[in-house]
Motif scaffolding. Sequence first.
Motif, PDB file in Angstrom:
ATOM      1  N   LYS A  52       0.898  -1.054  -0.033  1.00 41.38           N
ATOM      2  CA  LYS A  52      -0.001  -0.003   0.000  1.00 41.38           C
ATOM      3  C   LYS A  52       0.731   1.360   0.119  1.00 41.38           C
ATOM      4  N   GLU A  53       2.068   1.156   0.683  1.00 41.97           N
ATOM      5  CA  GLU A  53       2.905   2.328   0.897  1.00 41.97           C
ATOM      6  C   GLU A  53       4.559   1.849   0.887  1.00 41.97           C
ATOM      7  N   GLN A  54       5.320   2.382   0.342  1.00 42.97           N
ATOM      8  CA  GLN A  54       6.574   1.830   0.602  1.00 42.97           C
ATOM      9  C   GLN A  54       7.515   3.242   0.535  1.00 42.97           C
ATOM     10  N   THR A  55       8.504   3.151   1.598  1.00 38.58           N
ATOM     11  CA  THR A  55       9.551   4.321   1.511  1.00 38.58           C
ATOM     12  C   THR A  55      10.873   3.415   1.623  1.00 38.58           C
ATOM     13  N   ASP A  56      11.729   4.066   1.760  1.00 40.26           N
ATOM     14  CA  ASP A  56      13.356   3.113   1.735  1.00 40.26           C
ATOM     15  C   ASP A  56      13.248   2.045   2.660  1.00 40.26           C
ATOM     16  N   ASP A  57      12.937   2.296   3.983  1.00 37.36           N
ATOM     17  CA  ASP A  57      12.887   1.189   4.827  1.00 37.36           C
ATOM     18  C   ASP A  57      11.568   0.952   5.702  1.00 37.36           C
ATOM     19  N   LYS A  58      10.663   1.400   5.023  1.00 38.74           N
ATOM     20  CA  LYS A  58       9.199   0.976   5.344  1.00 38.74           C
ATOM     21  C   LYS A  58       8.201   0.546   4.564  1.00 38.74           C
ATOM     22  N   LEU A  59       7.405  -0.452   5.025  1.00 34.44           N
ATOM     23  CA  LEU A  59       6.213  -0.899   3.768  1.00 34.44           C
ATOM     24  C   LEU A  59       5.254  -0.987   4.720  1.00 34.44           C
ATOM     25  N   GLU A  60       3.969  -0.459   4.135  1.00 36.75           N
ATOM     26  CA  GLU A  60       2.591  -1.005   4.699  1.00 36.75           C
ATOM     27  C   GLU A  60       2.008  -1.860   3.606  1.00 36.75           C
ATOM     28  N   ILE A  61       1.573  -3.070   4.070  1.00 36.15           N
ATOM     29  CA  ILE A  61       1.247  -4.170   3.754  1.00 36.15           C
ATOM     30  C   ILE A  61      -0.129  -4.653   3.702  1.00 36.15           C
ATOM     31  N   THR A  66       3.171  -3.591   9.262  1.00 33.03           N
ATOM     32  CA  THR A  66       4.228  -2.588   8.717  1.00 33.03           C
ATOM     33  C   THR A  66       5.209  -3.356   9.061  1.00 33.03           C
ATOM     34  N   LEU A  67       6.039  -3.519   7.848  1.00 32.53           N
ATOM     35  CA  LEU A  67       7.161  -3.983   7.808  1.00 32.53           C
ATOM     36  C   LEU A  67       8.417  -3.155   7.793  1.00 32.53           C
ATOM     37  N   LEU A  68       9.576  -3.480   8.265  1.00 34.71           N
ATOM     38  CA  LEU A  68      10.717  -2.459   8.298  1.00 34.71           C
ATOM     39  C   LEU A  68      11.802  -3.470   7.525  1.00 34.71           C
ATOM     40  N   ASN A  69      12.557  -2.651   6.785  1.00 33.75           N
ATOM     41  CA  ASN A  69      13.776  -3.234   6.202  1.00 33.75           C
ATOM     42  C   ASN A  69      14.979  -2.776   7.004  1.00 33.75           C
ATOM     43  N   GLN A  70      15.382  -3.943   7.904  1.00 30.18           N
ATOM     44  CA  GLN A  70      16.426  -3.637   8.651  1.00 30.18           C
ATOM     45  C   GLN A  70      17.557  -4.565   8.204  1.00 30.18           C
ATOM     46  N   ASN A  71      18.676  -3.629   7.824  1.00 31.82           N
ATOM     47  CA  ASN A  71      20.027  -4.088   7.349  1.00 31.82           C
ATOM     48  C   ASN A  71      19.800  -5.294   6.445  1.00 31.82           C
ATOM     49  N   GLY A  72      18.810  -4.821   5.418  1.00 35.76           N
ATOM     50  CA  GLY A  72      18.657  -5.877   4.485  1.00 35.76           C
ATOM     51  C   GLY A  72      17.588  -7.048   4.731  1.00 35.76           C
ATOM     52  N   GLU A  73      16.856  -7.079   5.735  1.00 34.23           N
ATOM     53  CA  GLU A  73      16.156  -8.050   6.343  1.00 34.23           C
ATOM     54  C   GLU A  73      14.842  -7.655   6.628  1.00 34.23           C
ATOM     55  N   LEU A  74      13.885  -8.263   6.109  1.00 36.26           N
ATOM     56  CA  LEU A  74      12.253  -7.756   6.520  1.00 36.26           C
ATOM     57  C   LEU A  74      11.910  -8.139   7.862  1.00 36.26           C
ATOM     58  N   LYS A  75      11.342  -7.172   8.662  1.00 38.54           N
ATOM     59  CA  LYS A  75      11.153  -7.627  10.274  1.00 38.54           C
ATOM     60  C   LYS A  75       9.614  -6.874  10.103  1.00 38.54           C
ATOM     61  N   ILE A  76       8.679  -7.361  11.008  1.00 36.18           N
ATOM     62  CA  ILE A  76       7.424  -7.167  11.306  1.00 36.18           C
ATOM     63  C   ILE A  76       7.574  -6.089  12.582  1.00 36.18           C
ATOM     64  N   GLN A  77       7.193  -4.778  12.184  1.00 38.41           N
ATOM     65  CA  GLN A  77       7.084  -3.684  13.122  1.00 38.41           C
ATOM     66  C   GLN A  77       5.494  -3.919  14.079  1.00 38.41           C
ATOM     67  N   ASP A  78       4.365  -4.036  12.861  1.00 39.69           N
ATOM     68  CA  ASP A  78       3.055  -4.256  13.503  1.00 39.69           C
ATOM     69  C   ASP A  78       2.316  -5.308  12.464  1.00 39.69           C
ATOM     70  N   ARG A  79       1.633  -5.908  13.347  1.00 40.34           N
ATOM     71  CA  ARG A  79       0.686  -7.131  12.515  1.00 40.34           C
ATOM     72  C   ARG A  79      -0.628  -6.958  13.019  1.00 40.34           C
ATOM     73  N   LYS A  80      -1.875  -6.606  12.443  1.00 43.10           N
ATOM     74  CA  LYS A  80      -2.808  -6.867  12.795  1.00 43.10           C
ATOM     75  C   LYS A  80      -3.769  -7.297  11.929  1.00 43.10           C
ATOM     76  N   ALA A  81      -4.534  -8.348  12.765  1.00 43.27           N
ATOM     77  CA  ALA A  81      -5.325  -9.330  11.954  1.00 43.27           C
ATOM     78  C   ALA A  81      -6.719  -8.891  12.178  1.00 43.27           C
ATOM     79  N   ILE A  82      -7.672  -8.547  11.188  1.00 41.19           N
ATOM     80  CA  ILE A  82      -8.793  -8.104  11.342  1.00 41.19           C
ATOM     81  C   ILE A  82      -9.755  -9.148  10.803  1.00 41.19           C
ATOM     82  N   LEU A  83     -10.669  -9.650  11.660  1.00 35.14           N
ATOM     83  CA  LEU A  83     -11.456 -10.564  11.433  1.00 35.14           C
ATOM     84  C   LEU A  83     -12.805 -10.102  10.633  1.00 35.14           C
TER      85      LEU A  83
END
Length: 164
Positions: A99-108, A132-149
């Motif tokens: 949905k949105e992407q910057t150099d080190d942050k992605l909204e998915i 919300t995923l972060l690119n930390q040193n070339g590795e994707l990491k989850i900053q926020d994970r929301k499961a909407i039922l």
Amino acid sequence: MNIVNEKITERTIEQFLYREADLLDEWKLEEWLQLFTEGGTYSVPTTDNQDGDSKDSLFLIADDYHRLTARVKRLSDKWAHAENPRSRTRRYITNVQIKEQTDDKLEITANFLVYRMRYGFTDTYVGKYNYTLLNQNGELKIQDRKAILDLEALRPHSRVSIIL
């Protein structure tokens, strides 16, 4: 998944989400937790307030990293009463979108279907993930994970003792 010199594409994100789903289905919760940043969060809003904020609304799950770590430890214990014996789960991930992407942050966003089998019952959880995923040193990491039922309500006597 190292992505230092690789453009982050929807395919890259799909592979990350498929790996996450496999870890959860195989109950490799410690490995799953390593996908998070140290400040990561995991939440599941109630079915009647999907757009709510956990700071001022009731949520089924609203874990900061500390609580998420405790949840993983509890569920990994062979004596965890909520999941002993463990549920069998199968996850399907579809409609993955950046949905949105910057150099080190992605909204998915992605749609999910989780089947949970236990004691002869099958519960079906359908909904949408917001990440919300972060690119930390070339590795994707989850900053926020929301499961909407998408469910109107949980099945009688059902609970969310698994990680959606």
